[in-house]
Design a protein around this motif. Sequence first.
Motif, PDB file in Angstrom:
ATOM      1  N   PRO A 497      21.530   8.101 -29.115  1.00 38.30           N
ATOM      2  CA  PRO A 497      20.658   6.939 -29.254  1.00 38.30           C
ATOM      3  C   PRO A 497      20.963   6.133 -30.513  1.00 38.30           C
ATOM      4  O   PRO A 497      21.446   6.690 -31.508  1.00 38.30           O
ATOM      5  CB  PRO A 497      19.258   7.553 -29.327  1.00 38.30           C
ATOM      6  CG  PRO A 497      19.500   8.933 -29.858  1.00 38.30           C
ATOM      7  CD  PRO A 497      20.801   9.371 -29.311  1.00 38.30           C
ATOM      8  N   PRO A 498      20.667   4.833 -30.503  1.00 39.58           N
ATOM      9  CA  PRO A 498      20.997   3.986 -31.652  1.00 39.58           C
ATOM     10  C   PRO A 498      20.052   4.218 -32.823  1.00 39.58           C
ATOM     11  O   PRO A 498      18.995   4.849 -32.674  1.00 39.58           O
ATOM     12  CB  PRO A 498      20.829   2.570 -31.084  1.00 39.58           C
ATOM     13  CG  PRO A 498      19.799   2.731 -30.012  1.00 39.58           C
ATOM     14  CD  PRO A 498      20.039   4.090 -29.403  1.00 39.58           C
ATOM     15  N   ILE A 499      20.422   3.688 -33.971  1.00 38.06           N
ATOM     16  CA  ILE A 499      19.540   3.712 -35.133  1.00 38.06           C
ATOM     17  C   ILE A 499      18.436   2.678 -34.919  1.00 38.06           C
ATOM     18  O   ILE A 499      18.691   1.570 -34.457  1.00 38.06           O
ATOM     19  CB  ILE A 499      20.324   3.402 -36.421  1.00 38.06           C
ATOM     20  CG1 ILE A 499      21.423   4.455 -36.635  1.00 38.06           C
ATOM     21  CG2 ILE A 499      19.384   3.360 -37.624  1.00 38.06           C
ATOM     22  CD1 ILE A 499      20.903   5.860 -36.843  1.00 38.06           C
ATOM     23  N   CYS A 500      17.208   3.040 -35.238  1.00 39.34           N
ATOM     24  CA  CYS A 500      16.085   2.125 -35.050  1.00 39.34           C
ATOM     25  C   CYS A 500      16.225   0.903 -35.950  1.00 39.34           C
ATOM     26  O   CYS A 500      16.803   0.971 -37.044  1.00 39.34           O
ATOM     27  CB  CYS A 500      14.767   2.832 -35.360  1.00 39.34           C
ATOM     28  SG  CYS A 500      14.382   4.209 -34.256  1.00 39.34           S
ATOM     29  N   LYS A 501      15.706  -0.212 -35.501  1.00 39.04           N
ATOM     30  CA  LYS A 501      15.732  -1.436 -36.288  1.00 39.04           C
ATOM     31  C   LYS A 501      14.870  -1.277 -37.538  1.00 39.04           C
ATOM     32  O   LYS A 501      13.942  -0.482 -37.577  1.00 39.04           O
ATOM     33  CB  LYS A 501      15.225  -2.606 -35.449  1.00 39.04           C
ATOM     34  CG  LYS A 501      16.108  -2.927 -34.245  1.00 39.04           C
ATOM     35  CD  LYS A 501      15.533  -4.094 -33.455  1.00 39.04           C
ATOM     36  CE  LYS A 501      16.412  -4.412 -32.250  1.00 39.04           C
ATOM     37  NZ  LYS A 501      15.845  -5.530 -31.446  1.00 39.04           N
ATOM     38  N   GLU A 502      15.199  -2.061 -38.556  1.00 33.05           N
ATOM     39  CA  GLU A 502      14.505  -1.933 -39.831  1.00 33.05           C
ATOM     40  C   GLU A 502      13.019  -2.264 -39.722  1.00 33.05           C
ATOM     41  O   GLU A 502      12.210  -1.739 -40.483  1.00 33.05           O
ATOM     42  CB  GLU A 502      15.168  -2.833 -40.881  1.00 33.05           C
ATOM     43  CG  GLU A 502      16.569  -2.380 -41.274  1.00 33.05           C
ATOM     44  CD  GLU A 502      17.155  -3.230 -42.378  1.00 33.05           C
ATOM     45  OE1 GLU A 502      16.450  -4.175 -42.830  1.00 33.05           O
ATOM     46  OE2 GLU A 502      18.292  -2.963 -42.797  1.00 33.05           O
ATOM     47  N   CYS A 517      15.192   5.644 -30.116  1.00 30.89           N
ATOM     48  CA  CYS A 517      16.102   5.396 -31.235  1.00 30.89           C
ATOM     49  C   CYS A 517      15.845   6.436 -32.313  1.00 30.89           C
ATOM     50  O   CYS A 517      14.862   7.175 -32.265  1.00 30.89           O
ATOM     51  CB  CYS A 517      15.923   3.970 -31.783  1.00 30.89           C
ATOM     52  SG  CYS A 517      14.261   3.630 -32.419  1.00 30.89           S
ATOM     53  N   VAL A 518      16.736   6.482 -33.292  1.00 29.94           N
ATOM     54  CA  VAL A 518      16.646   7.455 -34.381  1.00 29.94           C
ATOM     55  C   VAL A 518      16.335   6.715 -35.676  1.00 29.94           C
ATOM     56  O   VAL A 518      17.058   5.778 -36.051  1.00 29.94           O
ATOM     57  CB  VAL A 518      17.965   8.240 -34.532  1.00 29.94           C
ATOM     58  CG1 VAL A 518      17.886   9.186 -35.726  1.00 29.94           C
ATOM     59  CG2 VAL A 518      18.275   9.013 -33.256  1.00 29.94           C
ATOM     60  N   HIS A 519      15.274   7.112 -36.331  1.00 29.17           N
ATOM     61  CA  HIS A 519      14.920   6.498 -37.611  1.00 29.17           C
ATOM     62  C   HIS A 519      15.819   7.052 -38.720  1.00 29.17           C
ATOM     63  O   HIS A 519      16.170   8.234 -38.721  1.00 29.17           O
ATOM     64  CB  HIS A 519      13.457   6.773 -37.955  1.00 29.17           C
ATOM     65  CG  HIS A 519      12.490   6.035 -37.074  1.00 29.17           C
ATOM     66  ND1 HIS A 519      12.184   4.709 -37.257  1.00 29.17           N
ATOM     67  CD2 HIS A 519      11.788   6.447 -35.989  1.00 29.17           C
ATOM     68  CE1 HIS A 519      11.321   4.333 -36.324  1.00 29.17           C
ATOM     69  NE2 HIS A 519      11.060   5.369 -35.550  1.00 29.17           N
ATOM     70  N   THR A 520      16.160   6.204 -39.649  1.00 28.33           N
ATOM     71  CA  THR A 520      17.021   6.628 -40.757  1.00 28.33           C
ATOM     72  C   THR A 520      16.263   7.576 -41.687  1.00 28.33           C
ATOM     73  O   THR A 520      15.031   7.583 -41.736  1.00 28.33           O
ATOM     74  CB  THR A 520      17.516   5.419 -41.550  1.00 28.33           C
ATOM     75  OG1 THR A 520      16.385   4.646 -42.003  1.00 28.33           O
ATOM     76  CG2 THR A 520      18.408   4.531 -40.692  1.00 28.33           C
ATOM     77  N   ILE A 521      17.015   8.345 -42.439  1.00 28.15           N
ATOM     78  CA  ILE A 521      16.450   9.292 -43.402  1.00 28.15           C
ATOM     79  C   ILE A 521      16.215   8.574 -44.722  1.00 28.15           C
ATOM     80  O   ILE A 521      17.101   7.857 -45.206  1.00 28.15           O
ATOM     81  CB  ILE A 521      17.410  10.481 -43.611  1.00 28.15           C
ATOM     82  CG1 ILE A 521      17.781  11.125 -42.267  1.00 28.15           C
ATOM     83  CG2 ILE A 521      16.786  11.499 -44.558  1.00 28.15           C
ATOM     84  CD1 ILE A 521      16.642  11.751 -41.537  1.00 28.15           C
ATOM     85  N   PRO A 522      15.055   8.720 -45.334  1.00 28.68           N
ATOM     86  CA  PRO A 522      14.834   8.106 -46.653  1.00 28.68           C
ATOM     87  C   PRO A 522      15.881   8.588 -47.654  1.00 28.68           C
ATOM     88  O   PRO A 522      16.177   9.788 -47.724  1.00 28.68           O
ATOM     89  CB  PRO A 522      13.426   8.579 -47.034  1.00 28.68           C
ATOM     90  CG  PRO A 522      12.765   8.886 -45.730  1.00 28.68           C
ATOM     91  CD  PRO A 522      13.851   9.410 -44.839  1.00 28.68           C
TER      92      PRO A 522
END
Length: 721
Positions: A497-502, A517-522
Amino acid sequence: MVLARFARHAKRPHGFCTKMVAVTFLGLIFIFVWSAFSSSSTSVTSQRSSFGDISEPVSVYDKGRNSGTQPKKNEPGKSEVPRGDKKVESDTGDKDDKKGNGSIPDNNIDVRNNDGKDALNPKREEIDPKEAEVLARNATHRPDGLETEEPQKEEEGDEQEEDKEAVNGDTEESIDSNASGEEETKEKMEDEDAGSKVPGNKKKKMGPLFDSRAKYTWKLCNVRSKQNYIPCLDIESTTGKLQSYRHRERSCPRTPPMCLVPLPHDGYVSPVRWPESKSKIQYRNVAHPKLAAFIKTKNWIIQSEEYLNFPQNQSEFSGGVLNYIEAIEEMVPDIEWGKNIRTVLDIGCTDSSFVAALLDKEVLILSLGLRNDQADLAQVALERGFPAVVSPFGTRRLPFPSGVFDAIHCGRCNIPWHSNGGKLLLEMNRILRPAGYFILSTEHDNIEEEEAMSTLMASICWNILAHKTDEMNEVAVKIYQKPESNDIYELRRKKNPPICKEDENPDAAWYVPIKTCVHTIPAAIEQRGAEWPEEWPKRLENFPDWLNYRDKVISDAEHWKAIVNKSYLNGLGIDWSNVRNVMDMKSIYGGFAAALAQQKVWVMNVVPVHAPDTLPIVYERGLMGIYHDWCEAFGTYPRSYDLLHADHLFSRLKKRCKQPVGIVVEMDRILRPGGWTIIRDKVQILEHLEVILRSLHWEIRMTYAQDKEGIMCAQKTMWRP
């Protein structure tokens, strides 16, 4: 006639003069009409300078924490609510039906208070000093209700004297893990359903929360699920044959139920006290036909006379739950139960032996009872004194923030995680803390399912740390770990799955669909989730670097510690030996729960969806909580809690809920007979609440008022209509 005569004269010689006279005459008429209209407009403006007669706009709080698909609330106006054989008519009147109900544009939302105060530092209307000498030594019970001082004047001053709640927007206006400082936490704070300013920068004067003319009579709910009624989960249809009595997704009735859930058919008895309730409970309190059939197939639950017994040496895991837990820690030594791992989500309720065993190790586990849990095992868990909620889990996000659980466990799991593009696993990825653990145990390995799961795990970059077939427990145990940085996402050959939008808020959860989608890691140290919390119990009072408003959290903790110690534990007459399941109905930082940390209780911290999003802070401290909208029913069985705590909950709701009395009915549903409630609020609101509680035959144990603030302690009885 005059105009016709002028027209005839205009056709004759010398008609020019006649034309001039006609034009002049018409001009004078126009000036006269214009002057009259201008005078009338000025008068209307003057009469409406307070905007008191203009319909209240749709509150920006209805947007809540997210932009999900929350059902619309019914329009304000005259409504009739059946209560028993009578109908209670609301006091909004016919004139409200004629008013408009327009929404306020987003540009009316100011992110600061007029006085510049921080939105996350609400003024505490505490009754002090020293909790008014322990509420005047507990001798201020007033059978005739609380004293008031000029109710009308107090009502007019609400706009200035109440502490305000912040509008919790989708992204930068919410207190989320990406907050970059206090500037982003300062928001315009308006009374709840006053929402925002009406045109002309005038505030709407709010009316009373409850209908002072209402007469309350009650009847029992006539529903298919009877004593186990959960309004937003149970289907109550009179037509057609339904295969299931549960909704596939949360779906609330248009009008909150104004009836009382009946007691169990064989009656209700006081629950077994903690900690004895870990090993046995009263069967009649949870009796259900499907539960009776379920008991016959299991050896870890035994019915003997009036009790259900749970032998310590028996569990769903054939080799014993202790062996199962130790095996997990041996497979991954970094899993230090009760130190490194504190908050855990247990998917599905079985025998709760996993929860019971880890409680002794200071692990706080919340069991998630699923929609298809027909044996009502979540109710059994709550009766035993274990934390549990009931929620469908299909297409919508679970009501939790992102990245808050240290570990997620699914024992003897039969959930098809790989189906529907792995949606359910993506939701686990959202709520699991970076570097957190996903513990999965299955009875049988299917080669096709195994390959599908391996592909799915690789696509979201979860690393498998251990895979072991436990012959003693006859299960295969796999332990996965979520990435702790974004670097690994860049190494994926397929970006699916894609990276989630900002602009996709990972903390938006109330009625929000699961995102594929996949949320980015802080990554930055000032972001929540960039670092693992301190070991328990240090994390309860040691706050991380990303928490820029730690002084407020410390102040909140000291505030509640003083109140709990000075009055709650000794000053209200509550028998705390009978209290195990506690709910804070309007939690902020978890200060009330932290003050009870040394007591033998667990606290469900409820952060209302219209309030600032402080729930991540609650989890960071090693406590538990959930999002909820109190205009709807809570996801739990009737008679689940021993004590409900509501600090200025009702005054914050204003008229946000169509029928605020429905909140009291919901409190009656989820509180056990003999259970307690502590309500702190405006004196005027407590007066109305006392009338409603007395109509429900609750016993008002103590009331106390100082200035315009008050506290009330009440106890629910066995009464049913």
